[in-house]
Design an enzyme around this catalytic site. Structure first.
Site, PDB file in Angstrom:
ATOM      1  N   GLN A  66       0.850  -1.199   0.000  1.00 10.54           N
ATOM      2  CA  GLN A  66       0.000   0.000   0.000  1.00 10.54           C
ATOM      3  C   GLN A  66       0.882   1.244   0.000  1.00 10.54           C
ATOM      4  OE1 GLN A  66      -3.455  -0.600   3.034  1.00 10.54           O
ATOM      5  NE2 GLN A  66      -1.875  -2.065   3.553  1.00 10.54           N
TER       6      GLN A  66
ATOM      7  N   HIS B 282      -1.470   1.492  -4.208  1.00 15.51           N
ATOM      8  CA  HIS B 282      -1.937   2.871  -4.032  1.00 15.51           C
ATOM      9  C   HIS B 282      -1.131   3.883  -4.840  1.00 15.51           C
ATOM     10  CE1 HIS B 282      -4.016   1.814   0.067  1.00 15.51           C
ATOM     11  NE2 HIS B 282      -4.617   1.301  -0.980  1.00 15.51           N
TER      12      HIS B 282
ATOM     13  N   SER C 276      -2.438  -1.372   9.375  1.00 14.85           N
ATOM     14  CA  SER C 276      -3.552  -1.444  10.327  1.00 14.85           C
ATOM     15  C   SER C 276      -4.722  -2.229   9.738  1.00 14.85           C
ATOM     16  CB  SER C 276      -4.003  -0.036  10.696  1.00 14.85           C
ATOM     17  OG  SER C 276      -4.401   0.653   9.521  1.00 14.85           O
TER      18      SER C 276
HETATM   19  N1  APR Z   1       7.043  -2.308  12.204  1.00 13.97           N
HETATM   20  C1  APR Z   1       5.881  -2.930  11.903  1.00 13.97           C
HETATM   21  N2  APR Z   1       4.674  -2.351  12.033  1.00 13.97           N
HETATM   22  C2  APR Z   1       4.627  -1.104  12.496  1.00 13.97           C
HETATM   23  C3  APR Z   1       5.795  -0.377  12.852  1.00 13.97           C
HETATM   24  C4  APR Z   1       7.047  -1.033  12.695  1.00 13.97           C
HETATM   25  N3  APR Z   1       8.203  -0.424  12.983  1.00 13.97           N
HETATM   26  N4  APR Z   1       5.434   0.860  13.293  1.00 13.97           N
HETATM   27  C5  APR Z   1       4.099   0.912  13.208  1.00 13.97           C
HETATM   28  N5  APR Z   1       3.610  -0.258  12.736  1.00 13.97           N
HETATM   29  C6  APR Z   1       2.214  -0.632  12.465  1.00 13.97           C
HETATM   30  C7  APR Z   1       1.177   0.066  13.308  1.00 13.97           C
HETATM   31  O1  APR Z   1       0.948  -0.653  14.519  1.00 13.97           O
HETATM   32  C8  APR Z   1      -0.043   0.063  12.386  1.00 13.97           C
HETATM   33  O2  APR Z   1      -0.819  -1.104  12.573  1.00 13.97           O
HETATM   34  O3  APR Z   1       1.948  -0.217  11.148  1.00 13.97           O
HETATM   35  C9  APR Z   1       0.563   0.032  10.984  1.00 13.97           C
HETATM   36  C10 APR Z   1       0.408   1.338  10.213  1.00 13.97           C
HETATM   37  O4  APR Z   1      -0.947   1.543   9.944  1.00 13.97           O
HETATM   38  P1  APR Z   1      -1.465   2.790   9.104  1.00 13.97           P
HETATM   39  O5  APR Z   1      -0.804   4.019   9.575  1.00 13.97           O
HETATM   40  O6  APR Z   1      -2.953   2.745   9.110  1.00 13.97           O
HETATM   41  O7  APR Z   1      -0.876   2.512   7.627  1.00 13.97           O
HETATM   42  P2  APR Z   1      -1.482   1.631   6.475  1.00 13.97           P
HETATM   43  O8  APR Z   1      -2.176   0.430   7.008  1.00 13.97           O
HETATM   44  O9  APR Z   1      -0.392   1.415   5.489  1.00 13.97           O
HETATM   45  O10 APR Z   1      -2.556   2.618   5.853  1.00 13.97           O
HETATM   46  C11 APR Z   1      -3.283   2.199   4.721  1.00 13.97           C
HETATM   47  O11 APR Z   1      -4.184   4.401   4.518  1.00 13.97           O
HETATM   48  O12 APR Z   1      -4.237   6.737   4.336  1.00 13.97           O
HETATM   49  C12 APR Z   1      -4.094   5.568   3.710  1.00 13.97           C
HETATM   50  O13 APR Z   1      -3.313   5.406   1.524  1.00 13.97           O
HETATM   51  C13 APR Z   1      -2.850   5.415   2.854  1.00 13.97           C
HETATM   52  O14 APR Z   1      -1.791   3.352   2.102  1.00 13.97           O
HETATM   53  C14 APR Z   1      -2.308   4.055   3.242  1.00 13.97           C
HETATM   54  C15 APR Z   1      -3.547   3.367   3.815  1.00 13.97           C
END
Ligand code: APR
Length: 238
Positions: free
Chosen positions: A97, A115, A184
């Protein structure tokens, strides 16, 4: 259960990764949600929808320019590199993503960007697509057709590039193991990929220091950061 997972890993012919912002967090790129998440300081609805882009294209462009500079100054971390290392032992496909290109810079050979990409641009109206070579002096930049150029990324409410999404579903359906790292899993439709994998008998593994809304569906949850967990995971194959 752990023995079943190990056995499945040993016999795996194809491993699919589904990655999110968390895998790049240790490269210095902020995630979207959570305590230091981008959406805590910025309003997603003012920056990541087509309506907000038309309302204030300059603001959206400035935000992407700033993020692009951050991405360019970041380096792939040991998590990205471990996924590359795994290619020595088994077929690996990465469904990401992320728009930061760090998997490709680390050397992963098969990456599908669900994305879009922070280095790509497209016309908001015509079919023109290109890559950003140098930063635009005047923003928003204009297409030859006279309309506004926009980042070639998927905003809220937009559909994923259909060819890539269809390929992603096929990979999810025919993998033996799916490893979900640093996401997430709240954003659809990417969060349905583990469902496709599970329906077809794949083992699901999650690498995330926090619980997610799909943790209970996982065969194994590794509650560590990706820089710690992924090299450990790959060492199982050595
Ligand atoms: N290692 C592994 N996981 C981690 C780390 C780390 N060092 N740090 C944080 N995380 C986890 C968090 O616990 C969380 O569950 O990464 C996840 C990040 O989640 P989001 O911020 O929601 O990112 P993501 O799931 O990629 O979001 C999806 O949302 O806004 C949109 O388009 C954007 O592609 C993105 C989509």
């Amino acid at each position: 259960m752990f023995e079943i997972v190990i056995k499945k890993l040993e016999d795996a012919k194809k491993i699919v990764f589904v990655t999110g912002a968390g895998i790049s967090q240790e490269s210095g790129i902020p995630t979207f949600r959570g305590k230091d998440g981008l959406w805590r300081n910025y309003n997603a609805m003012k920056l990541a929808t087509i309506d907000s882009f038309y309302d204030n294209p300059k603001l959206v462009w400035e935000w992407y320019n700033e993020r692009r500079r951050n991405v360019f100054s970041a380096e792939p971390n040991l998590g990205h590199k471990a996924i590359v290392e795994l290619e020595k032992f088994v077929k690996v496909v990465v469904l990401t993503q992320n728009i930061d290109g760090l998997h490709q810079r680390a050397g992963s050979t098969e990456v599908l960007e669900l994305h879009g990409s922070i280095v790509k641009i497209k016309c908001a109206i015509c079919n023109f697509k290109s890559e950003i070579v140098t930063e635009f002096i005047d923003i928003p930049p204009l297409c030859k057709c006279g309309n506004i150029l926009r980042p070639d990324v998927v905003w809220f409410g937009e559909s994923l590039p259909q060819d890539i999404w269809q390929q992603a579903i096929i990979h999810a359906r025919n993998c033996d193991v799916m490893i979900v790292v640093g996401t997430s899993l709240v954003v659809s439709p990417a969060n349905t990929l583990p469902v496709y994998a599970k329906q077809n008998g794949a083992i699901l593994i999650e690498i995330n220091p926090e619980k997610t809304i799909m943790s209970s569906e996982m065969d194994l949850s590794i509650r560590k950061t990706s820089v710690i967990a992924l090299p450990e995971f790959v060492s199982v194959f050595k």
